[in-house]
Every structure is written in C-alpha cells, then in structure tokens.
Design a protein around this motif. Sequence first.
Motif, PDB file in Angstrom:
ATOM      1  N   ASP A  14     -12.630  10.059  25.380  1.00 41.85           N
ATOM      2  CA  ASP A  14     -13.230  10.999  24.437  1.00 41.85           C
ATOM      3  C   ASP A  14     -12.366  12.241  24.268  1.00 41.85           C
ATOM      4  N   ALA A  15     -11.831  12.722  25.385  1.00 39.25           N
ATOM      5  CA  ALA A  15     -10.957  13.894  25.309  1.00 39.25           C
ATOM      6  C   ALA A  15      -9.652  13.550  24.586  1.00 39.25           C
ATOM      7  N   LEU A  16      -9.158  12.328  24.787  1.00 35.87           N
ATOM      8  CA  LEU A  16      -7.959  11.891  24.067  1.00 35.87           C
ATOM      9  C   LEU A  16      -8.200  11.859  22.565  1.00 35.87           C
ATOM     10  N   PHE A  17      -9.391  11.423  22.167  1.00 38.77           N
ATOM     11  CA  PHE A  17      -9.729  11.392  20.739  1.00 38.77           C
ATOM     12  C   PHE A  17      -9.647  12.807  20.155  1.00 38.77           C
ATOM     13  N   ALA A  18     -10.252  13.770  20.848  1.00 35.40           N
ATOM     14  CA  ALA A  18     -10.208  15.151  20.370  1.00 35.40           C
ATOM     15  C   ALA A  18      -8.774  15.687  20.364  1.00 35.40           C
TER      16      ALA A  18
END
Length: 463
Positions: A121-125
């Motif tokens: 999820d943090a990679l997506f952001a």
Amino acid sequence: MRSQASILHLDLDAFFAAVEQRDKPSLRGKPVVVGGVGRRGVVSTASYEARTFGVHSAMSGAEARRLVPHAAFLGGRFEAYWQSSRIVMALLGELSDRVQALSLDEAFVDLAGTAAPTDPDALFAYAEDLRAELTRRTEGLTASVGIGTSKLMAKVASELAKPDGVRVVAAGTEAATLAPLSVRAVPGVGPVTHQRLQTLGLRTVADVQRAPLSELVREVGATWGPELHELAWGRDDRPVEGHRDAKSISQETTFEHDQTDRAWLEGRIDADAAHVCRRLARHGQFARTITIKVRFGDFTTWTRSRTLPGATDDPQRVAQVARSLLDQVDVLRGVRLLGVGVSGFVRAAQEELFWLDEGSSSEVGGPGEPDVGGDGGAGESFGDGPFGRRRRELYWPGADVEHDELGRGWVWGAGLGRVTVRFETRDAPGGPVRSFAQDDPALHPAGPLPMAHEVPVTDEDED
C-alpha cells in the motif's frame, strides 16, 4: 526471486503523441498520429484518442488515415522527445543509482536499499507521488508505473496499469497475476512463438503454466522453452543494470509491434545514428566500428558490424553504414528491436578518403535471451522515417518554427511551396493560423522551447 516488490518499471503514456499534445494545445483531446505521413509511412505512436478508432503503432499511414481521417498526422520531433526523456530519467536517478533505461520513454529502477517503502500500500502511494512529480516536471506528461519482485512482474504490472495508473504486484501473487493474461504478455513471445503456442492450444499464461516442459521445448526450442516456462510462473532473477563506463555507445528501441517496413526502419536508423553521434561528440571521441543489432519477433538476435579504414563522428556516415548493414537483414521476418552502436574509440579523427558501400562485415549472435522492454512530412518531398531524418525540406507537419514578427508556432501543413503555421506554444494556445511562401525570409525552423526543469546534456547521458 526477491521476497518483496522492489523493482519499478515506468512507461510514459503514448509518449511521442503526448509530447505533441502538450506542446500544441489545439491538439489536446484530439486524435494525433506521429509518423505515417510519407507515401510509405508507418505510424510510430498514436494518442489514446486515435487508438479508440483502431490506430496503433506499426500500422501503415494509409490505413491510419482510413480509420481516422480527421486526425493530426505529424512528423516526429526527436529533440523534443529527448528533452522530456532526460527530465524523466533524471527524476528516476533521484530514486536510485540503479536505473536501466530501455528507450526514451521506458526504464527499470531498482528500489532495493533505497528510501522506498516495502509495504504494498505504501509502495502504491510512493508510485503515485512519483507520477505526480513527473507530470509537474514534464509540464503535463503522464506515465504508467508497475512495481514487482522482478523485471518481468514490474513490466507486466505497468502494462496492467495503462494508461496513467499504478499497479503493485505483491510477492507471492506473481503466478496468479499472470495466469489470466494472454501468452503475448510474456516478454519474448512475438508473433511466431505466439502462433506455435496457439497450435498447442496454449492461449493464456495459465495454459503455459500447465503445459509439460517437454512440450514447450519441442515447440519453441531447448533454450527458449525452459525460459518461457519459468517466466510463465513469474520466475525472473535478472538484475537492473545501472550505469557502466562505456566501451561502446548505442541506441536501441524495442517496438510495440514487429516492424517489417524497411523504409521505416531506415528512418529509425537515421535518428539513432544522430543521437549516437551527439554522444560521441560530447565525449570528444571518434569511432571506427559501426554496429547494428536486430532482434526478430521470434527473439532471434543478430548483430552486424563494419570497421572503417578511418574514424568518424559524422551521423550521415554512421547512418549510411548502418543502413547498408540492414540491407543484409530479412526484415520481413518482423523486427522487434533495432539498435545502432559505435565502438573502437579514438581521440582524433582518421579521415576516410572515400565512402564505400562495399566492405566486410561480421555477423555474430544467435537465439537471444528474453528481455523485458521497449514506441516524414507532407507529400513525397519528405522522408518516410519516423523522425524524417532524411527530409529534403525544412518544414514538415508538426515542426517547430519561428517567425520574425509573429513569434513561435508549428507547421500545420506544407506543400506546393507554401507553409501553413499555427502560432501557439504550450503556454499560449489558440493563436492565429497563417500561410507563407516556403522561402519567406521571416520564417525559420526552430528547436523545442526550453523547459523549467530541463536537464543539461552531460557525458553521462544515457537514453
């Protein structure tokens, strides 16, 4: 295989067409086709508005005009594309010191050991922030970004994210992500391999996953069969190859569709030779050996080279030799990748007394290893290449121009000794349209306008 998604693949959306729409406000939201303007022209890139009509790269210009006659058909502006590409590659270089540029509009980035997060999820952001910064620095371009545990999965993820999106493939989901896709999604599966797999009833990646390895080897060969089997399961341990001290300078392009038009490929050679020679000149070097690299749709890769009696940094000479080497290649097999390279560097020119088409060439290579990656003017007076490097005229549709009184604009149309110009820039839309005699002394060819985040050309430039 990596235990976390840490390889990023970035692909600029409809790059050439997007640059044209950015710099030509009157074309925004309208179908734009780059290439396909000469008598035998071939489409290089189509905007998404043109793609809704069925236009795609490698299509003949005549067919594209039949599908969307109201589109803007433009010759290419390599300098403008290169300008934006440098901005993007510099941005990626801020993320990691391991950036592998595949072409002007596509690159891998190794995020391992950097400040990038590891949570999906943090990679997506993180990727969304990257895309927003890219759009800001390029003044409007967009990109699709994929992140995965390998080059294969990062590339597949960016394809699934198109256009203008992000996809993160978390570790452990590789095989499931690949399974429903067409076998063409596997890098290296071109038209020939695709046809062979179809004869076996293998249409999706899931079909290949279930197929016996012996069957794949029998159908596509002892080298490619096992590799195809591994890739179908998402197994790929190729590293991201960062910058290395160059013993050669080359420019390669992987095409979205296999190319068979020799004139189009020669035009690509002209553009690549010009780019390679600019880099030669920046290094203060001259080259004796000129090489072309050709990868076919079945992933067979050949190189051909010629060593000159002297050394040169002349783009016309490099292009002439490279085109003569291409004459030895059966391009009707379908060319997936084409590259021009130079080597044998010296610090002083060794002038050739004559330019001869004859000469010995060496041929090396064979079946290539699968790799991930890889996107004229009016009338017959312009060349058919994608960037018109052999045009015999100064003006072609889409070219940048400047008028002594009216300022900057671009060629709306040209022919019969007349040039029609729309006077607008990316920041000043909706200007007037005026026609001039082609030899009007107040009208001049021009290069692209500077950009706020433009990156100076250095010896380390790699496209």
